[in-house]
Design a protein around this motif. Structure first.
Motif, mmCIF file in Angstrom:
data_model
loop_
_atom_site.group_PDB
_atom_site.id
_atom_site.type_symbol
_atom_site.label_atom_id
_atom_site.label_comp_id
_atom_site.label_asym_id
_atom_site.label_seq_id
_atom_site.Cartn_x
_atom_site.Cartn_y
_atom_site.Cartn_z
ATOM 1 N N MET A 7 1.017 -0.938 -0.233
ATOM 2 C CA MET A 7 0.095 0.190 -0.181
ATOM 3 C C MET A 7 0.776 1.163 -0.305
ATOM 4 N N THR A 8 0.786 1.960 -1.040
ATOM 5 C CA THR A 8 1.598 3.307 -0.984
ATOM 6 C C THR A 8 0.647 4.728 -0.536
ATOM 7 N N ALA A 9 1.474 5.271 0.210
ATOM 8 C CA ALA A 9 0.619 6.381 1.567
ATOM 9 C C ALA A 9 0.698 7.132 0.111
ATOM 10 N N ALA A 10 -0.128 7.788 0.684
ATOM 11 C CA ALA A 10 -0.335 9.441 -0.455
ATOM 12 C C ALA A 10 0.017 10.614 -0.444
ATOM 13 N N LEU A 11 0.279 10.978 -0.899
ATOM 14 C CA LEU A 11 1.685 12.159 -0.664
ATOM 15 C C LEU A 11 0.993 13.154 -0.680
ATOM 16 N N PRO A 12 0.893 14.648 0.205
ATOM 17 C CA PRO A 12 -0.047 14.987 0.413
ATOM 18 C C PRO A 12 -0.394 16.229 -0.293
ATOM 19 N N SER A 13 -1.377 17.324 -0.211
ATOM 20 C CA SER A 13 -1.382 17.513 -1.679
ATOM 21 C C SER A 13 -0.715 18.624 -1.189
ATOM 22 N N THR A 14 -0.561 19.900 -2.064
ATOM 23 C CA THR A 14 -0.022 20.895 -1.974
ATOM 24 C C THR A 14 -1.300 22.061 -2.302
ATOM 25 N N PRO A 15 -1.738 22.796 -1.362
ATOM 26 C CA PRO A 15 -2.764 23.888 -1.905
ATOM 27 C C PRO A 15 -2.548 24.519 -2.279
ATOM 28 N N THR A 16 -3.999 24.667 -3.274
ATOM 29 C CA THR A 16 -3.574 25.608 -4.107
ATOM 30 C C THR A 16 -4.772 27.138 -3.574
ATOM 31 N N ALA A 17 -4.205 27.946 -3.839
ATOM 32 C CA ALA A 17 -4.545 29.752 -3.786
ATOM 33 C C ALA A 17 -6.036 29.711 -4.615
ATOM 34 N N ALA A 18 -7.236 30.003 -3.297
ATOM 35 C CA ALA A 18 -8.503 30.270 -4.173
ATOM 36 C C ALA A 18 -8.089 31.338 -5.935
ATOM 37 N N PRO A 19 -9.365 30.883 -6.649
ATOM 38 C CA PRO A 19 -9.066 31.879 -7.302
ATOM 39 C C PRO A 19 -9.603 33.176 -7.185
ATOM 40 N N THR A 20 -8.908 33.729 -7.804
ATOM 41 C CA THR A 20 -8.934 35.513 -7.180
ATOM 42 C C THR A 20 -10.087 35.788 -8.357
ATOM 43 N N ASP A 21 -10.986 37.181 -8.447
ATOM 44 C CA ASP A 21 -11.904 37.692 -9.052
ATOM 45 C C ASP A 21 -11.275 38.596 -9.542
ATOM 46 N N PRO A 22 -10.872 38.620 -10.768
ATOM 47 C CA PRO A 22 -9.878 40.114 -11.639
ATOM 48 C C PRO A 22 -10.631 41.384 -11.368
ATOM 49 N N ALA A 23 -11.812 41.211 -11.757
ATOM 50 C CA ALA A 23 -13.219 42.238 -11.644
ATOM 51 C C ALA A 23 -12.878 43.043 -11.076
ATOM 52 N N PRO A 24 -12.800 43.498 -9.156
ATOM 53 C CA PRO A 24 -12.653 44.988 -9.017
ATOM 54 C C PRO A 24 -11.657 45.538 -9.388
ATOM 55 N N VAL A 25 -10.243 45.326 -9.605
ATOM 56 C CA VAL A 25 -9.992 45.943 -10.300
ATOM 57 C C VAL A 25 -10.162 46.845 -11.039
ATOM 58 N N PRO A 26 -10.652 46.550 -12.602
ATOM 59 C CA PRO A 26 -10.875 47.455 -12.867
ATOM 60 C C PRO A 26 -12.460 48.131 -12.955
ATOM 61 N N ARG A 63 -12.511 49.498 -9.985
ATOM 62 C CA ARG A 63 -11.865 50.662 -8.692
ATOM 63 C C ARG A 63 -11.171 51.977 -10.097
ATOM 64 N N ARG A 64 -10.889 51.507 -11.373
ATOM 65 C CA ARG A 64 -9.759 51.857 -11.917
ATOM 66 C C ARG A 64 -11.265 52.673 -12.755
ATOM 67 N N ARG A 65 -12.204 52.520 -13.180
ATOM 68 C CA ARG A 65 -13.015 52.716 -13.897
ATOM 69 C C ARG A 65 -13.754 54.021 -12.592
ATOM 70 N N ARG A 66 -14.004 53.613 -11.213
ATOM 71 C CA ARG A 66 -14.548 54.699 -10.459
ATOM 72 C C ARG A 66 -13.985 56.040 -10.151
ATOM 73 N N ARG A 67 -12.505 55.323 -10.580
ATOM 74 C CA ARG A 67 -10.873 56.775 -10.267
ATOM 75 C C ARG A 67 -11.410 57.352 -11.533
ATOM 76 N N ARG A 68 -11.170 56.300 -13.000
ATOM 77 C CA ARG A 68 -11.562 57.296 -14.285
ATOM 78 C C ARG A 68 -13.149 58.577 -14.154
#
Length: 201
Positions: A1-20, A22-27
């Protein structure tokens, strides 16, 4: 029986929408600010290009020099002047001359107002002109003139006028015409009486 390798945590996907967003509001904010500055600048230019002018004239049986002597006898103003009830030179030397600073007390039906104009023109027997400012100079300026014109032998026309410019002036145009202009006429009439009285002395 082979031991399961620990999984590498992955970052939650970020929503790129807030940056545009904010830019629109600034404009939008920058655009609104620029529009407001342009609007205020345009209004300031317009208010200075469209002054409010008050003018009152009177004819006096006297010479230009006789009228000039009464007009420039500032210490005597409290004795006869219903409009400029007190006027004195406050600049160094105390002489009425071009560049001098005055302290004027102006009276109308609303009470007294003190202002400190600078003398721009002093031509004996012809013209006295000064400029008063409220605030930094673009809020309300008043250029006041007394012009003496000889219209016949022993007869002159005295014209008292003022040109008001600045962003605050349009809001006070009614008050200027209702309260200040009648005092121009009152001063002219009182000055004519004073000239005649001095001539009889």
């Amino acid at each position: 029986m082979t031991a399961a390798l620990p999984s590498t945590p992955t970052a939650a996907p970020t929503d790129p929408a807030p940056v545009p967003a904010r830019r629109r509001r600034r404009r939008v904010l920058l655009g609104a600010g620029a529009a407001l500055v342009a609007l205020l600048g345009g209004y300031a230019v317009w208010s200075n290009a469209h002054p409010v002018r008050l003018t009152a004239s009177i004819e006096i049986e006297a010479s230009p020099d006789e009228v000039w002597q009464v007009l420039t006898d500032l210490p005597a103003y409290p004795q006869w002047n219903p409009f400029l009830t007190s006027t004195r030179v406050t600049s160094e030397g105390g002489r009425l001359e071009e560049g001098a600073t005055l302290r004027n007390v102006m009276h109308d039906r609303t009470g007294d107002t003190v202002f400190t104009p600078e003398v721009l023109t002093l031509e004996p027997g012809r013209e006295l002109r000064w400029l008063g400012k409220m605030g930094p100079g673009w809020i309300a300026d008043g250029e006041h003139r007394f012009v003496i014109e000889e219209i016949g032998s022993g007869r002159v026309r005295l014209t008292q006028s003022e040109s008001f410019t600045g962003v605050a002036v349009p809001f006070f145009e009614g008050k200027l015409r209702d309260d200040t202009l009648p005092q121009f006429r009152a001063m002219n009439e009182a000055l004519a009486r004073r000239v005649e009285a001095v001539g009889r002395e």
